[in-house]
Scaffold this motif. Structure first.
Motif, short mmCIF file in Angstrom:
data_model
loop_
_atom_site.label_atom_id
_atom_site.label_comp_id
_atom_site.label_asym_id
_atom_site.label_seq_id
_atom_site.Cartn_x
_atom_site.Cartn_y
_atom_site.Cartn_z
N SER A 1 0.93 -1.19 -0.15
CA SER A 1 -0.05 0.01 0.12
C SER A 1 0.91 1.29 -0.01
N ASP A 2 0.44 2.36 -0.74
CA ASP A 2 1.30 3.73 -0.69
C ASP A 2 0.27 4.54 0.13
N ASN A 3 -0.64 4.23 0.95
CA ASN A 3 -1.18 5.08 1.89
C ASN A 3 -0.67 5.24 3.15
N PRO A 4 -0.07 6.32 3.63
CA PRO A 4 0.69 6.34 4.81
C PRO A 4 0.07 6.07 6.10
N ASP A 5 -1.27 6.50 6.10
CA ASP A 5 -2.01 6.16 7.35
C ASP A 5 -2.24 4.51 7.46
N LEU A 6 -2.56 3.77 6.27
CA LEU A 6 -2.73 2.49 6.24
C LEU A 6 -1.54 1.65 6.79
N ARG A 7 -0.27 2.17 6.18
CA ARG A 7 0.94 1.73 6.47
C ARG A 7 1.46 1.80 7.67
N ASP A 8 1.11 3.17 8.37
CA ASP A 8 1.50 3.34 9.79
C ASP A 8 0.71 2.56 10.69
N ARG A 9 -0.48 2.15 10.54
CA ARG A 9 -1.40 1.45 11.36
C ARG A 9 -0.93 -0.02 11.21
N GLY A 10 -0.62 -0.54 10.08
CA GLY A 10 -0.29 -1.71 9.87
C GLY A 10 1.13 -2.18 10.54
N TYR A 11 2.06 -1.02 10.53
CA TYR A 11 3.29 -1.26 11.26
C TYR A 11 3.14 -1.41 12.78
N ILE A 12 2.26 -0.69 13.45
CA ILE A 12 2.00 -0.21 14.90
C ILE A 12 1.47 -2.02 15.23
N TYR A 13 0.35 -2.38 14.42
CA TYR A 13 -0.09 -3.82 14.81
C TYR A 13 0.92 -4.71 14.80
N TRP A 14 1.50 -4.67 13.58
CA TRP A 14 2.78 -5.73 13.60
C TRP A 14 3.56 -5.57 14.52
N ARG A 15 4.12 -4.62 14.90
CA ARG A 15 5.10 -4.25 16.27
C ARG A 15 4.63 -4.59 17.39
N LEU A 16 3.15 -4.35 17.82
CA LEU A 16 2.38 -5.04 18.92
C LEU A 16 2.44 -6.38 18.94
N LEU A 17 1.97 -6.78 17.98
CA LEU A 17 1.61 -8.39 17.83
C LEU A 17 3.08 -9.13 18.15
N SER A 18 4.28 -8.76 17.47
CA SER A 18 5.44 -9.44 17.42
C SER A 18 5.99 -9.13 18.87
N THR A 19 5.95 -8.19 19.62
CA THR A 19 6.66 -7.78 20.90
C THR A 19 5.94 -8.24 22.11
N ASP A 20 4.56 -7.90 22.10
CA ASP A 20 3.85 -8.07 23.26
C ASP A 20 2.29 -8.36 23.01
N PRO A 21 1.99 -9.67 22.62
CA PRO A 21 0.53 -9.98 22.20
C PRO A 21 -0.37 -9.61 23.45
N VAL A 22 0.10 -9.54 24.82
CA VAL A 22 -0.83 -9.26 25.82
C VAL A 22 -1.24 -7.80 25.72
N ALA A 23 -0.10 -6.94 25.63
CA ALA A 23 -0.45 -5.66 25.42
C ALA A 23 -1.20 -5.19 24.19
N ALA A 24 -0.94 -5.99 23.32
CA ALA A 24 -1.96 -5.73 21.98
C ALA A 24 -3.24 -5.91 22.33
N LYS A 25 -3.74 -7.04 23.15
CA LYS A 25 -4.85 -7.17 23.39
C LYS A 25 -5.49 -6.18 24.33
N GLU A 26 -4.72 -5.85 25.22
CA GLU A 26 -5.13 -4.54 25.91
C GLU A 26 -5.45 -3.37 25.13
N VAL A 27 -4.66 -3.07 24.20
CA VAL A 27 -4.80 -2.01 23.34
C VAL A 27 -6.21 -2.15 22.52
N VAL A 28 -5.94 -3.16 21.66
CA VAL A 28 -6.96 -3.17 20.49
C VAL A 28 -8.55 -3.65 20.77
N LEU A 29 -8.35 -4.56 21.84
CA LEU A 29 -9.67 -4.79 22.50
C LEU A 29 -10.04 -4.26 23.81
#
Length: 984
Positions: free
Chosen positions: A514-542
């Protein structure tokens, strides 16, 4: 035969013939010729060559001929100014004609001839007409003064016409009064601070007397003028309301709306428990309802005004729901406006009626109207909780109709209902999923995806449904792509084993393809969250989501107050303040309702002594913020390898230069220049940290580092010029600016200075266990940041350092952040950091915003806080009386701001003492009509002076404060400081 024959001639070369006819001896022939000239002029032919001949025809007793000549004169005087002077004698003569119609005609034409050369000749005739015995001439002359003022304001003031106009307000003839008010209002609009309409109870009484007898347009002028008056108390307010109320039954809708405006404004001052208040509410409803029986265009204007009134006082029309029901032959713009008001008036008492009506509308043929009706059902569900179930079943019935656009709107509003009432109506999800294939609008698709993601655990085939959307991911709109990304991440966190492939697929699509910066940034944030701390990801996303509010489209309260003051004007139709659509802000005043505005009188000077005046030097200029790309993210916090080069300038000099507005170029310096911004650590001997040139971040999933935690307002650096914190707070200042920065000198701080309570600036959640709460104080002339640091992590913390981003007043740490180490878990430490005001300057929004970076051995953390501007009031801020007076007069009136401080129960002396503790000095005190006026001055660290007039009325808990300053943008912050100091 009618005069149309004059417009049908096709003759060529008729100018010569007309010239001959105009000079004819026969009166009839002359009149015919002038009519032909006017006809030619009207259709756009140039007949200016006949100017002298037409002007000669002015010498006549025939009123019709005179009117035609005057018409010609008005049109061509601008292009023939030298010839127009020929007409002056006739004007002077006509102003003394025995016939009042001719006198009035002469003075009216004089006002329309916009030629500078002849305006001064017209002053004498105008003066006579203003004092004419005939009211028709006087009323015409009153309007002429306003026209003349527009051409040459200075001349009108020098000739004393404004005083004559003011005298005409007391005229015995109501039409003269109305025109005088109209003329003064017109002049006052172009000079907002001239205080021409000096309204007092006596003049208001005269206006109210004239109101009953003048024409409808005269009544509108008088009512608009009354709306600018602020009554002294509720008794006067009630008395005016009683005399204005009969205007509500006028046949002209403009008069009705002007009367409603006056009553809406003065009702603010009436106690709600007063019997008359209830009576007035009842009286306001019928005239508003009557306006809805006019033609559609008038109905629309009335409805736009009613929309404002209902937002301010819904009780006025709460029993009149039926008049807003849509008629089959209403134009669409009326239908949509009625629908809006129906929702605003919806309540538990009438919701059944409203829903039945809305369900009916949803089966209409007009697509826009149907969409709005379906949305309205959803808004009713959110507004009236008891009706939610009925609204949902109505929406389900509409979905069963299978009409595409109805289904799509219904899904959008059901999503909002789920957000307002979670875990209540989820049983309808199955019905919604059946209509998945028919959705083609981005908003409806995004809403459906949100529902599937939010309730994925209740939908067995949620993964299949979301996968079906994923197939055409790149063809979807951004709104749908973002929603789909979030929904699939939610699904993965709820059902990780089944959806691993799906989440990898969507993250890859979002970040790599994708060349949309908003979409890319959100994708990277989710990627980083899921790969480093799934528990924190759950707290943030859900995380639990806040409930949505009832009315999201209400007009903001201060804007609503201003629009109520403009009822019956274009502002009330556009729902925008006049400053938003009137070209040039000159003449546009911001109006407020009396409960919020102070007294209507202008700020008086503390003394009537005039002085040749010592004028203060112009204050320091705060450079504009441009954009908020700060230096904070430009810190390379890796261990130092080499010591940086010695800085060429000290930050003292840099700050001094910026405060006087000279450093803008270097602030926005060339990107190629490396930036040296050392962070002080808690060991003074530590070498300077290594820094790198700013470069745009490279977003790849493997390299996306800890910068995500940073404030979104801060991006790459400007590449600021080299700057270093001064080693000592009292370092000498070069450039002779010692008076500006001498914070240590001056009077000692009196006891009792206001210090705001500490608030949490950086929660432990966001800073890996480090919690910082703090406040700002000014002690012995030094600004201090007083902080409590708490270690809520499981490890020892150390190596603390602090840095500020550029800010409005150049605040910077005056020394290192001294934190006693080791800083062990569960320990709290009080830290005081002295500040100076010689750091780099950049205008912030709001002005007193401060962005801070704190580093420790774990990471760098960013937060922003707001300091009370009173911390920057210096001890030598007391002005001499004469200087105060001269400065008050010298600062333009446009720079004056007025505010209301509510619920303050101090007398003027107590208030003065309390304010002096915060370096707000009282220069003089006067008492006028039982009201104490305190005249005060304060000076900011960058040399900007602020002058204030504080009005304190015994027994009234609301103070009025007027602030004058050469930098008016500081007024709001100064007002907030006044409020904080007086109320604590």
């Amino acid at each position: 035969m009618t005069d149309s024959k004059y417009f049908t001639t096709t003759k060529k070369g008729e100018i010569f013939e007309l010239k001959a006819e105009l000079n004819s001896d026969k009166k009839e022939k002359k009149k015919e010729a002038v009519k032909k000239v006017i006809a030619s002029m009207t259709v756009g032919k140039d007949v200016s060559a006949l100017f002298p001949d037409v002007v000669n025809c002015m010498q006549t007793d025939n009123l019709e001929l005179k009117k035609l000549v005057y018409l010609y004169l008005m049109n061509y005087a601008k292009s023939q100014p030298d010839m127009a002077i020929m007409a002056v004698n006739t004007f002077v003569k006509d102003c003394e004609d025995p016939n009042p119609l001719i006198r009035a005609l002469a003075v009216r034409t004089m006002g329309c001839i916009r030629v500078d050369k002849i305006t001064e000749y017209l002053c004498e005739p105008l003066r006579k007409c203003l004092k004419d015995e005939d009211p028709y001439v006087r009323k015409t002359a009153a309007v002429c003064v306003a026209k003349l003022h527009d051409i040459n304001a200075q001349l009108v003031e020098d000739q004393g016409f404004l005083d004559t106009l003011k005298d005409l307000i007391s005229d015995s003839n109501p039409m003269v009064v109305a025109n005088a008010v109209a003329a003064l209002s017109e002049i006052a609009e172009s000079h907002p601070n001239s205080n021409l309409l000096d309204l007092n109870p006596q003049s208001i009484n005269k206006l109210l007397t004239a109101l009953n007898e003048c024409t409808e347009w005269g009544q509108i002028f008088i009512l608009d003028c009354l709306a600018n008056y602020t009554p002294r108390d509720d008794r006067e307010s009630q008395s005016i309301c009683e005399r204005v109320t009969p205007r509500l039954s006028h046949a002209n809708s403009a008069v009705v709306l002007s009367a409603v405006k006056v009553l809406m404004k003065f009702m603010e001052m009436l106690p709600k428990d007063l019997d008359y208040y209830g009576t007035l509410l009842k009286k306001l409803a019928p005239p508003l309802v009557t306006l809805l029986s006019a033609e559609p265009e008038l109905q629309y204007v009335a409805l736009r005004n009613i929309n404002l009134i209902v937002q301010k006082r819904p009780e006025i029309l709460k029993h009149e729901m039926k008049v807003f029901f849509v008629k089959y032959n209403d134009p669409i713009y009326v239908k949509l406006e009625k629908l809006d008001i129906m929702i605003r008036l919806a309540s538990q008492a009438n919701i059944a009626q409203v829903l039945a009506e809305l369900k009916e509308y949803a089966t209409e043929v007009d697509v826009d109207f149907v969409r709005k009706a379906v949305r309205a059902i959803g808004r009713c569900a959110i507004k009236v909780e008891q009706s939610a179930e009925r609204c949902v079943s109505t929406l389900l019935d509409l979905i069963q109709t299978k009409v595409n656009y109805v289904v799509q709107e219904a899904i959008v509003v059901i999503k909002d209902i789920f957000r307002k009432y979670p875990n209540k109506y989820e049983s309808v999800i199955a019905t919604l999923c059946e209509n998945l294939d028919s959705l083609d609008e981005p908003e409806a698709r995004a809403a459906m995806i949100w529902i599937v993601g939010e309730y994925a655990e209740r939908i067995d085939n949620a993964d299949e449904l979301l996968e079906s959307f994923l197939e055409g991911f790149h063809d979807e709109s951004t709104q749908v792509q973002l929603q789909l990304l979030t929904a699939i991440v939610k699904l993965f966190l709820k059902k990780p084993t089944e959806t691993q492939e799906l989440v990898q697929q969507v993250l890859s699509l979002a970040t790599q393809d994708s060349d949309n910066p908003d979409l890319r940034d959100r994708g990277y944030i989710y990627w980083r969250l899921l790969s480093t701390d799934p528990v924190a990801a759950k707290e943030v996303v859900l995380a639990e989501k806040p409930l949505i509010s009832e009315e999201t489209d209400l007009i903001e309260p201060t804007l609503l107050e201003e629009l109520i003051c403009h009822i019956g004007t274009l502002a009330s139709v556009y729902h925008k303040p006049p400053s938003a659509f009137v070209e040039g802000s000159r003449g546009v005043q911001h109006k407020r309702l009396p409960a919020r505005a102070g007294s209507g009188e202008s700020a008086e000077s503390p003394d009537t002594v005039s002085t040749g005046g010592v004028s203060e030097a112009p204050p320091a200029v705060i450079p504009s913020q441009g954009d908020l790309l700060g230096d904070l993210l430009n810190l390379d916090l890796t261990p130092p390898t080499t010591t940086g080069p010695p800085p060429p300038t000290s930050s003292m000099q840099m700050g001094a230069m910026d405060l006087l507005g000279g450093g803008l170029d270097s602030l926005m310096g060339d990107d190629s220049e490396p930036s040296h911004i050392p962070l002080r650590t808690d060991t003074p001997q530590s070498p300077q940290l290594h820094h790198h040139s700013p470069s745009p971040p490279d977003y790849s999933p493997t390299e996306l580092g800890g910068d995500i935690g940073g404030s979104p307002a801060m991006g790459a650096s400007f590449g600021a010029p080299p700057a270093v914190m001064p080693g000592s707070f009292n370092a000498p200042v070069s450039g002779g600016l010692s008076d500006l920065f001498d914070l240590g000198g001056g009077v000692g701080m009196p006891m009792g200075a206001y210090v705001p309570p500490k608030t949490v600036w950086l929660p432990a959640m966001k800073a890996k266990g480090l919690e910082i709460s703090g406040t700002f104080a000014r002690r012995s002339g030094v600004v201090q940041m007083e902080m409590t640091l708490t270690n809520k992590a499981m490890s020892v913390m150390g190596d603390f350092a602090i840095q500020f981003n550029r800010n409005s007043f150049g605040l910077a740490p005056a020394g290192p952040l001294q934190v006693l180490t080791p800083f062990t878990p569960n320990q709290s430490i009080e830290v005081t950091l002295p500040l100076n005001t010689v750091g780099p300057v950049m205008k912030m929004e709001p002005l007193n915003n401060l962005q801070v970076a704190v580093k420790n051995n774990i990471d760098v953390f960013y937060f922003s806080c707001q300091y009370p501007i009173s911390m920057l009031f210096v001890e030598d801020g007391k002005m001499e009386r004469q200087v105060f007076l001269a400065t008050w007069k010298d600062i333009p009136n446009d720079n004056e701001s007025q505010f209301q401080i509510k619920d303050c129960h101090l007398n003027s002396d107590a208030a003065s003492n309390k304010l002096q503790g915060s370096n707000i000095f009282t220069i003089a005190k006067r008492t006028v009509d039982g009201q104490d006026m305190l005249y005060q001055s304060m000076k900011l660290t960058n040399g900007i002076w602020i002058l204030a007039e504080l009005k304190v009325q015994a027994g009234n808990p609301n103070y009025t404060i007027s602030l004058k300053c050469r930098a008016p943008e500081v007024a709001q912050s100064v007002f907030q400081s006044y409020e904080a100091v007086l109320k604590n």
